[in-house]
Design a protein around this motif. Structure first.
Motif, PDB file in Angstrom:
ATOM      1  N   ILE A   7       0.834  -1.204   0.000  1.00 23.87           N
ATOM      2  CA  ILE A   7       0.000   0.000   0.000  1.00 23.87           C
ATOM      3  C   ILE A   7       0.870   1.255   0.000  1.00 23.87           C
ATOM      4  O   ILE A   7       0.586   2.223  -0.703  1.00 23.87           O
ATOM      5  N   ALA A   8       1.955   1.244   0.754  1.00 22.39           N
ATOM      6  CA  ALA A   8       2.835   2.409   0.809  1.00 22.39           C
ATOM      7  C   ALA A   8       3.610   2.597  -0.491  1.00 22.39           C
ATOM      8  O   ALA A   8       3.923   3.716  -0.877  1.00 22.39           O
ATOM      9  N   ALA A   9       3.912   1.506  -1.179  1.00 18.27           N
ATOM     10  CA  ALA A   9       4.699   1.607  -2.409  1.00 18.27           C
ATOM     11  C   ALA A   9       3.834   1.837  -3.646  1.00 18.27           C
ATOM     12  O   ALA A   9       4.365   2.214  -4.689  1.00 18.27           O
ATOM     13  N   ALA A  10       2.539   1.639  -3.540  1.00 22.38           N
ATOM     14  CA  ALA A  10       1.670   1.768  -4.709  1.00 22.38           C
ATOM     15  C   ALA A  10       1.748   3.141  -5.373  1.00 22.38           C
ATOM     16  O   ALA A  10       1.848   3.216  -6.595  1.00 22.38           O
ATOM     17  N   PRO A  11       1.726   4.249  -4.619  1.00 20.88           N
ATOM     18  CA  PRO A  11       1.818   5.548  -5.307  1.00 20.88           C
ATOM     19  C   PRO A  11       3.130   5.725  -6.072  1.00 20.88           C
ATOM     20  O   PRO A  11       3.159   6.356  -7.117  1.00 20.88           O
ATOM     21  N   LEU A  12       4.216   5.145  -5.585  1.00 23.52           N
ATOM     22  CA  LEU A  12       5.487   5.274  -6.275  1.00 23.52           C
ATOM     23  C   LEU A  12       5.477   4.525  -7.601  1.00 23.52           C
ATOM     24  O   LEU A  12       6.177   4.907  -8.538  1.00 23.52           O
ATOM     25  N   ALA A  13       4.693   3.475  -7.698  1.00 27.38           N
ATOM     26  CA  ALA A  13       4.592   2.727  -8.945  1.00 27.38           C
ATOM     27  C   ALA A  13       3.482   3.267  -9.841  1.00 27.38           C
ATOM     28  O   ALA A  13       3.605   3.240 -11.055  1.00 27.38           O
ATOM     29  N   VAL A  14       2.417   3.774  -9.247  1.00 23.45           N
ATOM     30  CA  VAL A  14       1.270   4.219 -10.027  1.00 23.45           C
ATOM     31  C   VAL A  14       1.537   5.552 -10.721  1.00 23.45           C
ATOM     32  O   VAL A  14       1.149   5.737 -11.874  1.00 23.45           O
ATOM     33  N   LEU A  15       2.214   6.477 -10.077  1.00 25.38           N
ATOM     34  CA  LEU A  15       2.409   7.795 -10.680  1.00 25.38           C
ATOM     35  C   LEU A  15       3.169   7.741 -12.003  1.00 25.38           C
ATOM     36  O   LEU A  15       2.689   8.293 -13.000  1.00 25.38           O
ATOM     37  N   PRO A  16       4.327   7.083 -12.079  1.00 29.13           N
ATOM     38  CA  PRO A  16       4.986   7.006 -13.396  1.00 29.13           C
ATOM     39  C   PRO A  16       4.159   6.247 -14.426  1.00 29.13           C
ATOM     40  O   PRO A  16       4.128   6.611 -15.601  1.00 29.13           O
ATOM     41  N   ALA A  17       3.476   5.202 -14.006  1.00 26.78           N
ATOM     42  CA  ALA A  17       2.640   4.440 -14.935  1.00 26.78           C
ATOM     43  C   ALA A  17       1.471   5.297 -15.427  1.00 26.78           C
ATOM     44  O   ALA A  17       1.109   5.256 -16.602  1.00 26.78           O
ATOM     45  N   LYS A  18       0.910   6.089 -14.528  1.00 31.77           N
ATOM     46  CA  LYS A  18      -0.202   6.960 -14.901  1.00 31.77           C
ATOM     47  C   LYS A  18       0.260   8.060 -15.861  1.00 31.77           C
ATOM     48  O   LYS A  18      -0.434   8.390 -16.822  1.00 31.77           O
ATOM     49  N   TYR A  19       1.444   8.610 -15.631  1.00 36.33           N
ATOM     50  CA  TYR A  19       1.983   9.620 -16.543  1.00 36.33           C
ATOM     51  C   TYR A  19       2.253   9.014 -17.919  1.00 36.33           C
ATOM     52  O   TYR A  19       2.004   9.643 -18.939  1.00 36.33           O
ATOM     53  N   ALA A  20       2.754   7.788 -17.948  1.00 35.55           N
ATOM     54  CA  ALA A  20       2.990   7.120 -19.229  1.00 35.55           C
ATOM     55  C   ALA A  20       1.665   6.851 -19.943  1.00 35.55           C
ATOM     56  O   ALA A  20       1.557   7.037 -21.159  1.00 35.55           O
ATOM     57  N   TRP A  21       0.658   6.415 -19.197  1.00 35.78           N
ATOM     58  CA  TRP A  21      -0.667   6.193 -19.780  1.00 35.78           C
ATOM     59  C   TRP A  21      -1.212   7.489 -20.362  1.00 35.78           C
ATOM     60  O   TRP A  21      -1.739   7.518 -21.470  1.00 35.78           O
ATOM     61  N   GLU A  22      -1.063   8.561 -19.615  1.00 28.42           N
ATOM     62  CA  GLU A  22      -1.557   9.850 -20.072  1.00 28.42           C
ATOM     63  C   GLU A  22      -0.827  10.315 -21.333  1.00 28.42           C
ATOM     64  O   GLU A  22      -1.442  10.831 -22.269  1.00 28.42           O
ATOM     65  N   ALA A  23       0.478  10.100 -21.386  1.00 34.97           N
ATOM     66  CA  ALA A  23       1.246  10.492 -22.567  1.00 34.97           C
ATOM     67  C   ALA A  23       0.848   9.652 -23.781  1.00 34.97           C
ATOM     68  O   ALA A  23       0.756  10.176 -24.893  1.00 34.97           O
ATOM     69  N   LEU A  24       0.602   8.364 -23.579  1.00 38.32           N
ATOM     70  CA  LEU A  24       0.188   7.512 -24.690  1.00 38.32           C
ATOM     71  C   LEU A  24      -1.239   7.825 -25.138  1.00 38.32           C
ATOM     72  O   LEU A  24      -1.528   7.880 -26.323  1.00 38.32           O
ATOM     73  N   ARG A  25      -2.109   7.999 -24.191  1.00 37.49           N
ATOM     74  CA  ARG A  25      -3.533   8.213 -24.493  1.00 37.49           C
ATOM     75  C   ARG A  25      -3.800   9.587 -25.078  1.00 37.49           C
ATOM     76  O   ARG A  25      -4.594   9.741 -25.981  1.00 37.49           O
ATOM     77  N   HIS A  26      -3.124  10.598 -24.550  1.00 37.43           N
ATOM     78  CA  HIS A  26      -3.402  11.979 -24.948  1.00 37.43           C
ATOM     79  C   HIS A  26      -2.254  12.596 -25.739  1.00 37.43           C
ATOM     80  O   HIS A  26      -2.147  13.807 -25.828  1.00 37.43           O
ATOM     81  N   HIS A  27      -1.360  11.782 -26.255  1.00 41.56           N
ATOM     82  CA  HIS A  27      -0.250  12.225 -27.104  1.00 41.56           C
ATOM     83  C   HIS A  27       0.617  13.287 -26.437  1.00 41.56           C
ATOM     84  O   HIS A  27       0.941  14.302 -27.034  1.00 41.56           O
ATOM     85  N   GLY A  28       0.972  13.063 -25.190  1.00 41.40           N
ATOM     86  CA  GLY A  28       1.893  13.935 -24.474  1.00 41.40           C
ATOM     87  C   GLY A  28       1.257  15.142 -23.806  1.00 41.40           C
ATOM     88  O   GLY A  28       1.889  15.827 -23.029  1.00 41.40           O
ATOM     89  N   VAL A  29       0.008  15.396 -24.086  1.00 42.82           N
ATOM     90  CA  VAL A  29      -0.680  16.536 -23.478  1.00 42.82           C
ATOM     91  C   VAL A  29      -1.296  16.078 -22.169  1.00 42.82           C
ATOM     92  O   VAL A  29      -1.938  15.044 -22.097  1.00 42.82           O
ATOM     93  N   THR A  30      -1.072  16.851 -21.116  1.00 44.98           N
ATOM     94  CA  THR A  30      -1.596  16.467 -19.803  1.00 44.98           C
ATOM     95  C   THR A  30      -3.000  17.044 -19.627  1.00 44.98           C
ATOM     96  O   THR A  30      -3.184  18.085 -19.017  1.00 44.98           O
ATOM     97  N   ASN A  31      -3.971  16.368 -20.186  1.00 47.04           N
ATOM     98  CA  ASN A  31      -5.347  16.840 -20.061  1.00 47.04           C
ATOM     99  C   ASN A  31      -6.290  15.732 -19.616  1.00 47.04           C
ATOM    100  O   ASN A  31      -7.419  15.658 -20.061  1.00 47.04           O
ATOM    101  N   MET A  32      -5.818  14.884 -18.724  1.00 46.79           N
ATOM    102  CA  MET A  32      -6.669  13.815 -18.203  1.00 46.79           C
ATOM    103  C   MET A  32      -7.635  14.443 -17.199  1.00 46.79           C
ATOM    104  O   MET A  32      -7.232  15.193 -16.318  1.00 46.79           O
ATOM    105  N   SER A  33      -8.902  14.125 -17.346  1.00 46.93           N
ATOM    106  CA  SER A  33      -9.907  14.665 -16.434  1.00 46.93           C
ATOM    107  C   SER A  33      -9.748  14.042 -15.051  1.00 46.93           C
ATOM    108  O   SER A  33      -9.101  13.001 -14.890  1.00 46.93           O
ATOM    109  N   ASP A  34     -10.348  14.675 -14.053  1.00 47.53           N
ATOM    110  CA  ASP A  34     -10.276  14.135 -12.695  1.00 47.53           C
ATOM    111  C   ASP A  34     -10.912  12.757 -12.616  1.00 47.53           C
ATOM    112  O   ASP A  34     -10.399  11.872 -11.940  1.00 47.53           O
TER     113      ASP A  34
END
Length: 117
Positions: A7-34
């Motif tokens: 549980i403590a390590a999950a944010p450290l793994a999720v944040l880079p993965a989420k940024y990569a998902w956002e870059a792939l999904r939105h072509h590098g633009v950070t416009n993921m909705s809440d």
């Protein structure tokens, strides 16, 4: 204690993965909705917990990761970048050597993965 560590390590793994998902999904633009941010984060954490519960031991995870991800990061991606960025002809000595090394790394990685299965 393992649950607390995951549980403590999950944010450290999720944040880079989420940024990569956002870059792939939105072509590098950070416009993921809440809403999408929350859904993607929750799905990634649930996926990690499910894998932690389903896999019998950590050794198999480390072995599969070592046979798949490490060759890509250490050998395959750098060689592909070199082949793409170098202006030399495709049949130059350096590019032919890079292609031979690339094929050897892929072959050894596949054999290592097959040995695990």
């Amino acid at each position: 204690m393992i649950l607390v560590a995951v549980i403590a390590a999950a944010p450290l793994a999720v944040l880079p993965a989420k940024y990569a998902w956002e870059a792939l999904r939105h072509h590098g633009v950070t416009n993921m909705s809440d809403r999408e941010n929350i859904i993607v984060s929750a799905l990634m954490v649930i996926f990690c917990y499910a894998m932690a519960l389903l896999l019998p031991n950590v050794g198999s995870v480390i072995a599969i990761t070592g046979a798949t991800v490490n060759p890509f990061i250490g050998f395959i991606f750098p060689i592909m970048f070199y082949l793409k960025l170098d202006q030399a002809p495709a049949l130059s000595a350096s590019k032919v050597f890079a292609k031979v090394v690339l094929l050897a790394v892929i072959l050894v990685s596949l054999l290592g993965l097959i040995a695990l299965i």
